[in-house]
Design an enzyme around this catalytic site. Structure first.
Site, PDB file in Angstrom:
ATOM      1  N   SER A   1      55.272  54.161  38.716  1.00 32.89           N
ATOM      2  CA  SER A   1      56.497  53.693  38.057  1.00 32.89           C
ATOM      3  C   SER A   1      56.364  52.198  37.832  1.00 32.89           C
ATOM      4  CB  SER A   1      57.709  53.950  38.962  1.00 32.89           C
ATOM      5  OG  SER A   1      58.840  53.245  38.485  1.00 32.89           O
TER       6      SER A   1
ATOM      7  N   TYR B   1      61.585  53.688  47.222  1.00 44.02           N
ATOM      8  CA  TYR B   1      60.880  54.121  46.004  1.00 44.02           C
ATOM      9  C   TYR B   1      59.882  53.050  45.576  1.00 44.02           C
ATOM     10  CZ  TYR B   1      60.349  55.890  41.186  1.00 44.02           C
ATOM     11  OH  TYR B   1      59.844  56.367  39.989  1.00 44.02           O
TER      12      TYR B   1
ATOM     13  N   LYS C   1      55.846  53.717  45.686  1.00 48.21           N
ATOM     14  CA  LYS C   1      55.142  53.764  44.390  1.00 48.21           C
ATOM     15  C   LYS C   1      54.098  52.645  44.308  1.00 48.21           C
ATOM     16  CE  LYS C   1      57.035  57.302  42.181  1.00 48.21           C
ATOM     17  NZ  LYS C   1      56.307  58.397  41.548  1.00 48.21           N
TER      18      LYS C   1
HETATM   19  P1  NDP Z   1      62.247  65.378  37.286  1.00 47.97           P
HETATM   20  O1  NDP Z   1      63.251  65.379  38.394  1.00 47.97           O
HETATM   21  O2  NDP Z   1      62.698  65.602  35.891  1.00 47.97           O
HETATM   22  O3  NDP Z   1      61.096  66.430  37.635  1.00 47.97           O
HETATM   23  C1  NDP Z   1      60.483  66.362  38.881  1.00 47.97           C
HETATM   24  C2  NDP Z   1      59.507  67.495  39.006  1.00 47.97           C
HETATM   25  O4  NDP Z   1      58.841  67.364  40.275  1.00 47.97           O
HETATM   26  C3  NDP Z   1      60.161  68.862  38.999  1.00 47.97           C
HETATM   27  O5  NDP Z   1      59.252  69.798  38.475  1.00 47.97           O
HETATM   28  C4  NDP Z   1      60.394  69.104  40.490  1.00 47.97           C
HETATM   29  O6  NDP Z   1      60.531  70.494  40.732  1.00 47.97           O
HETATM   30  C5  NDP Z   1      59.098  68.538  41.049  1.00 47.97           C
HETATM   31  N1  NDP Z   1      59.179  68.122  42.452  1.00 47.97           N
HETATM   32  C6  NDP Z   1      60.012  67.220  43.010  1.00 47.97           C
HETATM   33  N2  NDP Z   1      59.782  67.131  44.327  1.00 47.97           N
HETATM   34  C7  NDP Z   1      58.761  67.988  44.598  1.00 47.97           C
HETATM   35  C8  NDP Z   1      58.086  68.361  45.780  1.00 47.97           C
HETATM   36  N3  NDP Z   1      58.409  67.829  46.974  1.00 47.97           N
HETATM   37  N4  NDP Z   1      57.082  69.263  45.704  1.00 47.97           N
HETATM   38  C9  NDP Z   1      56.759  69.816  44.510  1.00 47.97           C
HETATM   39  N5  NDP Z   1      57.372  69.513  43.363  1.00 47.97           N
HETATM   40  C10 NDP Z   1      58.374  68.619  43.411  1.00 47.97           C
HETATM   41  O7  NDP Z   1      61.482  63.957  37.447  1.00 47.97           O
HETATM   42  P2  NDP Z   1      60.851  62.993  36.350  1.00 47.97           P
HETATM   43  O8  NDP Z   1      60.102  63.783  35.363  1.00 47.97           O
HETATM   44  O9  NDP Z   1      61.887  62.041  35.923  1.00 47.97           O
HETATM   45  O10 NDP Z   1      59.827  62.181  37.270  1.00 47.97           O
HETATM   46  C11 NDP Z   1      58.490  62.604  37.460  1.00 47.97           C
HETATM   47  C12 NDP Z   1      57.721  61.462  38.062  1.00 47.97           C
HETATM   48  O11 NDP Z   1      57.804  60.332  37.190  1.00 47.97           O
HETATM   49  C13 NDP Z   1      58.239  61.003  39.418  1.00 47.97           C
HETATM   50  O12 NDP Z   1      57.174  60.709  40.278  1.00 47.97           O
HETATM   51  C14 NDP Z   1      59.020  59.749  39.079  1.00 47.97           C
HETATM   52  O13 NDP Z   1      59.062  58.848  40.150  1.00 47.97           O
HETATM   53  C15 NDP Z   1      58.197  59.195  37.930  1.00 47.97           C
HETATM   54  N6  NDP Z   1      58.933  58.300  37.049  1.00 47.97           N
HETATM   55  C16 NDP Z   1      60.055  58.718  36.376  1.00 47.97           C
HETATM   56  C17 NDP Z   1      60.740  57.847  35.544  1.00 47.97           C
HETATM   57  C18 NDP Z   1      61.966  58.242  34.787  1.00 47.97           C
HETATM   58  O14 NDP Z   1      62.668  57.348  34.228  1.00 47.97           O
HETATM   59  N7  NDP Z   1      62.299  59.524  34.691  1.00 47.97           N
HETATM   60  C19 NDP Z   1      60.300  56.451  35.398  1.00 47.97           C
HETATM   61  C20 NDP Z   1      59.100  56.124  36.139  1.00 47.97           C
HETATM   62  C21 NDP Z   1      58.465  57.024  36.932  1.00 47.97           C
HETATM   63  P3  NDP Z   1      61.395  71.014  42.025  1.00 47.97           P
HETATM   64  O15 NDP Z   1      62.612  70.149  42.111  1.00 47.97           O
HETATM   65  O16 NDP Z   1      61.674  72.442  41.714  1.00 47.97           O
HETATM   66  O17 NDP Z   1      60.488  70.858  43.204  1.00 47.97           O
END
Ligand code: NDP
Length: 264
Positions: free
Chosen positions: A144, A157, A161
């Site tokens: 991030s 976070y 990260k």
């Molecule tokens: P979402 O919440 O939209 O999706 C997260 C995904 O990760 C889901 O598929 C969720 O499925 C899965 N997940 C979460 N925790 C676990 C776990 N413990 N084990 C397995 N799967 C898991 O998140 P984003 O797409 O927004 O974010 C994805 C990544 O991008 C993250 O690492 C985030 O920090 C990073 N990011 C996001 C930004 C943003 O603005 N959106 C900006 C910068 C970085 P389930 O809940 O069913 O497990």
């Protein structure tokens, strides 16, 4: 540009929603077979069905919590059974936090460390040897912009990260001799479910719409004046997976609409 990815095998953690799903779809569109994991089996199955229908590749949904060692072990074992290993690993699963350093207990730090760092450590240990046997591979880390430019409401976070980016750098040096390229991507504001949910909750009963709330965040932070779509960020991941990015090693690529206020 031919990305030369056809019939490769990729593992995308958190591939059932948001950026991870967009990365899985972007890879599948290039003819890559994908394993995706998440904890919610319904959402996982729906994502897998959608990927298969849209792209005709093999899709392996694995219900696994990657913050736990048995989850990463289950994911790696399922990938080995279905595909005999992987060429690409995208460590994407993660989530934001909100706390103060003085109030947050050890358990909270540990939980985010396990999700953002140990998942990547454990999956490197279990999947990289197979990549070495296949003659090479790619590992990407979705960190991030907060790894470099903190948002002060989420110190855990930011810290975990930042650690993930340093892990990526160290892993890159260790694995490039085996033709495994390791890099990190630092997205800025990306319009995924959590942002919309939070915006709706915070604007309920006010005279501000949730769209206006998010637009203000974009205006205040990102010079481009908007959020990215997950697909815009995913395209960078897909390119970095390709041999066309063959000299990019140990790098951190920002996809942030100009939000980062320093040179790196
Ligand atoms: P979402 O919440 O939209 O999706 C997260 C995904 O990760 C889901 O598929 C969720 O499925 C899965 N997940 C979460 N925790 C676990 C776990 N413990 N084990 C397995 N799967 C898991 O998140 P984003 O797409 O927004 O974010 C994805 C990544 O991008 C993250 O690492 C985030 O920090 C990073 N990011 C996001 C930004 C943003 O603005 N959106 C900006 C910068 C970085 P389930 O809940 O069913 O497990």
């Amino acid at each position: 540009m031919d990305l030369q990815l056809r019939d490769k095998v990729a593992v995308v953690t958190g591939g059932s929603a948001g950026i991870g799903l967009a990365v899985a779809a972007g890879l599948a569109a290039e003819g890559v077979h994908v394993a995706i994991c998440g904890r919610d089996p319904g959402r996982l199955a729906e994502a897998a069905d959608g990927l298969r229908a849209a792209h005709g590749v093999r899709v392996l949904p694995v219900e696994a919590d990657v913050a736990a060692a048995d989850g990463t072990d289950r994911l790696a074992a399922a990938v080995a059974a279905e595909f005999g290993g992987a060429d690409i690993l995208v460590n994407n699963a993660g989530t934001g936090s909100e706390e103060t350093i003085l109030a947050a207990p050890d358990e909270r730090w540990q939980a985010y460390w396990d999700l953002h760092v140990m998942a990547a450590v454990r999956l490197a240990r279990t999947l990289a040897p197979g990549m070495q046997a296949r003659g090479g591979g790619v590992i990407l880390h979705n960190a991030s912009i907060c790894a470099t430019q903190p948002l002060y409401y989420e110190p855990i976070y930011n810290v975990t990260k930042a650690a993930l980016v340093m892990f990526s750098k160290c892993l890159a040096a260790e694995l490039i001799g085996s033709n495994i390229r390791v890099n990190a991507v630092n997205p800025g504001l990306v319009m995924t479910g959590d942002w919309v949910k939070t915006a709706k909750a915070l604007t309920a009963g006010t005279d501000q719409t949730w769209e206006q709330y998010l637009q203000k965040i974009a205006d205040d932070n990102a010079p481009i004046g908007r959020f990215a779509t997950p697909e815009e960020v995913a395209d960078t991941f897909v390119f970095l997976c390709s041999p066309r990015a063959g000299y990019t090693v140990g790098s951190t690529v920002y996809v942030d609409g100009g939000w980062l206020r320093t040179t790196t």
